[in-house]
Motif scaffolding. Structure first.
Motif, mmCIF file in Angstrom:
data_model
loop_
_atom_site.group_PDB
_atom_site.id
_atom_site.type_symbol
_atom_site.label_atom_id
_atom_site.label_comp_id
_atom_site.label_asym_id
_atom_site.label_seq_id
_atom_site.Cartn_x
_atom_site.Cartn_y
_atom_site.Cartn_z
ATOM 1 N N PRO A 11 0.830 -1.208 0.000
ATOM 2 C CA PRO A 11 0.000 0.000 0.000
ATOM 3 C C PRO A 11 0.865 1.260 0.000
ATOM 4 C CG PRO A 11 0.057 -0.951 2.194
ATOM 5 C CD PRO A 11 0.826 -1.883 1.290
ATOM 6 N N LEU A 12 0.396 2.269 -0.702
ATOM 7 C CA LEU A 12 1.081 3.567 -0.754
ATOM 8 C C LEU A 12 0.253 4.607 -0.019
ATOM 9 C CD1 LEU A 12 2.060 3.596 -4.531
ATOM 10 C CD2 LEU A 12 3.637 3.447 -2.605
ATOM 11 N N ASP A 28 -0.518 1.735 -8.830
ATOM 12 C CA ASP A 28 -1.488 0.830 -9.454
ATOM 13 C C ASP A 28 -2.880 1.266 -9.009
ATOM 14 O OD1 ASP A 28 -3.174 -1.190 -10.289
ATOM 15 O OD2 ASP A 28 -1.826 -2.810 -9.685
ATOM 16 N N TYR A 29 -3.567 1.972 -9.876
ATOM 17 C CA TYR A 29 -4.883 2.515 -9.539
ATOM 18 C C TYR A 29 -5.980 1.447 -9.528
ATOM 19 C CZ TYR A 29 -2.628 7.005 -10.233
ATOM 20 O OH TYR A 29 -1.782 8.072 -10.139
ATOM 21 N N THR A 30 -5.650 0.206 -9.913
ATOM 22 C CA THR A 30 -6.650 -0.864 -9.910
ATOM 23 C C THR A 30 -6.693 -1.615 -8.577
ATOM 24 O OG1 THR A 30 -5.170 -2.572 -10.782
ATOM 25 C CG2 THR A 30 -6.356 -1.185 -12.393
ATOM 26 N N LYS A 31 -5.663 -1.447 -7.737
ATOM 27 C CA LYS A 31 -5.623 -2.108 -6.427
ATOM 28 C C LYS A 31 -5.732 -1.052 -5.339
ATOM 29 C CE LYS A 31 -2.800 -5.980 -7.907
ATOM 30 N NZ LYS A 31 -1.495 -6.614 -7.822
ATOM 31 N N MET A 32 -6.760 -1.197 -4.501
ATOM 32 C CA MET A 32 -7.010 -0.226 -3.448
ATOM 33 C C MET A 32 -6.998 -0.901 -2.082
ATOM 34 S SD MET A 32 -10.009 1.894 -5.326
ATOM 35 C CE MET A 32 -10.634 0.567 -6.327
ATOM 36 N N PHE A 33 -6.544 -0.171 -1.068
ATOM 37 C CA PHE A 33 -6.502 -0.659 0.301
ATOM 38 C C PHE A 33 -7.498 0.124 1.144
ATOM 39 C CE2 PHE A 33 -2.466 -1.933 -1.410
ATOM 40 C CZ PHE A 33 -2.232 -3.177 -0.826
ATOM 41 N N TYR A 34 -8.236 -0.623 1.970
ATOM 42 C CA TYR A 34 -9.219 -0.028 2.873
ATOM 43 C C TYR A 34 -9.012 -0.586 4.273
ATOM 44 C CZ TYR A 34 -11.939 1.582 -1.132
ATOM 45 O OH TYR A 34 -12.350 2.222 -2.273
ATOM 46 N N LYS A 87 -12.762 3.148 5.422
ATOM 47 C CA LYS A 87 -11.805 4.216 5.134
ATOM 48 C C LYS A 87 -10.812 3.796 4.041
ATOM 49 C CE LYS A 87 -8.388 7.207 7.193
ATOM 50 N NZ LYS A 87 -7.503 7.454 8.306
ATOM 51 N N PHE A 88 -10.749 4.590 2.973
ATOM 52 C CA PHE A 88 -9.788 4.363 1.891
ATOM 53 C C PHE A 88 -8.406 4.769 2.372
ATOM 54 C CE2 PHE A 88 -7.479 6.164 -1.818
ATOM 55 C CZ PHE A 88 -7.326 4.987 -2.536
ATOM 56 N N LEU A 89 -7.439 3.851 2.258
ATOM 57 C CA LEU A 89 -6.077 4.122 2.713
ATOM 58 C C LEU A 89 -5.137 4.519 1.585
ATOM 59 C CD1 LEU A 89 -5.627 1.176 5.228
ATOM 60 C CD2 LEU A 89 -6.268 3.544 5.718
ATOM 61 N N GLY A 90 -5.350 3.972 0.402
ATOM 62 C CA GLY A 90 -4.472 4.298 -0.713
ATOM 63 C C GLY A 90 -4.456 3.201 -1.750
ATOM 64 N N TYR A 91 -3.669 3.442 -2.786
ATOM 65 C CA TYR A 91 -3.511 2.485 -3.874
ATOM 66 C C TYR A 91 -2.258 1.646 -3.637
ATOM 67 C CZ TYR A 91 -6.946 5.379 -6.264
ATOM 68 O OH TYR A 91 -8.085 6.052 -6.591
ATOM 69 N N ALA A 92 -2.093 0.610 -4.450
ATOM 70 C CA ALA A 92 -0.923 -0.260 -4.356
ATOM 71 C C ALA A 92 0.195 0.245 -5.259
ATOM 72 C CB ALA A 92 -1.302 -1.693 -4.757
#
Length: 180
Positions: free
Chosen positions: A41-42, A62-68, A72-77
């Motif tokens: 995660p970034l 990588d805008y296709t992989k997201m972390f939550y 709450k959205f944390l960021g992209y991979a």
């Protein structure tokens, strides 16, 4: 993924209670399994730090992989290379990170997990079979790991860790001058 509690930090006093005294860790040079096997995660701070090196966001995000975390959205991979599924910053020949000093916080902390509960910070180790450095016989104890790996996280403010305490450790209560 399974995790094991290693230490608990009292955020008010700065004391660290070592829960697993016999734990050791050593990052194995040229291993790079975490750079290949894990999605990283970034945080926004990571993206800005890497962009400041001259990299375009499109190269490494990588805008296709997201972390939550919950809702709450944390960021992209961080992006992976298509030919070997490794991080775009891992040199394929040397297996060294090309931005090591500026790598994302998740890379700096792996394979550790830090969880804050009120005035305590729990330090866990991921029980990850991909990481040969966990419980490595030549590894460092948690006292040294905290100094070496968690400096950015523990500096100042709410993470102002100052001392280590362990009932059974051969490392006495001490100040971590290079962290604070």
């Amino acid at each position: 993924m399974e995790k094991e509690l290693i230490a608990i930090v009292n955020m008010k006093t700065g004391e660290i209670d070592v829960v697993k005294d016999n734990f050791k860790f050593k990052c194995i040079e040229d291993c790079a399994r975490c750079c290949i096997e894990n999605d990283i995660p970034l945080r926004e701070e990571d993206v800005e730090r890497i962009k400041a090196l001259g990299y375009e966001e499109e190269y490494f995000v990588d805008y296709t992989k997201m972390f939550y975390r919950g809702p709450k959205f944390l960021g992209y991979a961080i992006k992976k290379r298509p030919f070997d599924d490794a991080c775009v910053f891992l040199d394929p020949e040397t297996k060294k990170c090309r931005i090591y000093e500026y790598r994302p916080l998740a890379c700096k902390l792996y394979p550790f997990i830090l969880i804050k509960h009120g005035d305590t910070l729990e330090i866990y180790i991921k029980k990850d079979s991909n990481c040969p450095g966990i419980d490595h016989p030549d590894g460092d104890p948690i006292e040294i790991i905290i100094e070496r790996y968690f400096g950015e996280v523990l500096k100042g403010g709410e993470y102002g860790v100052r001392r280590i305490r362990s009932e059974n450790s051969s490392y006495p209560l001490k100040r971590l001058e290079n962290i604070i």
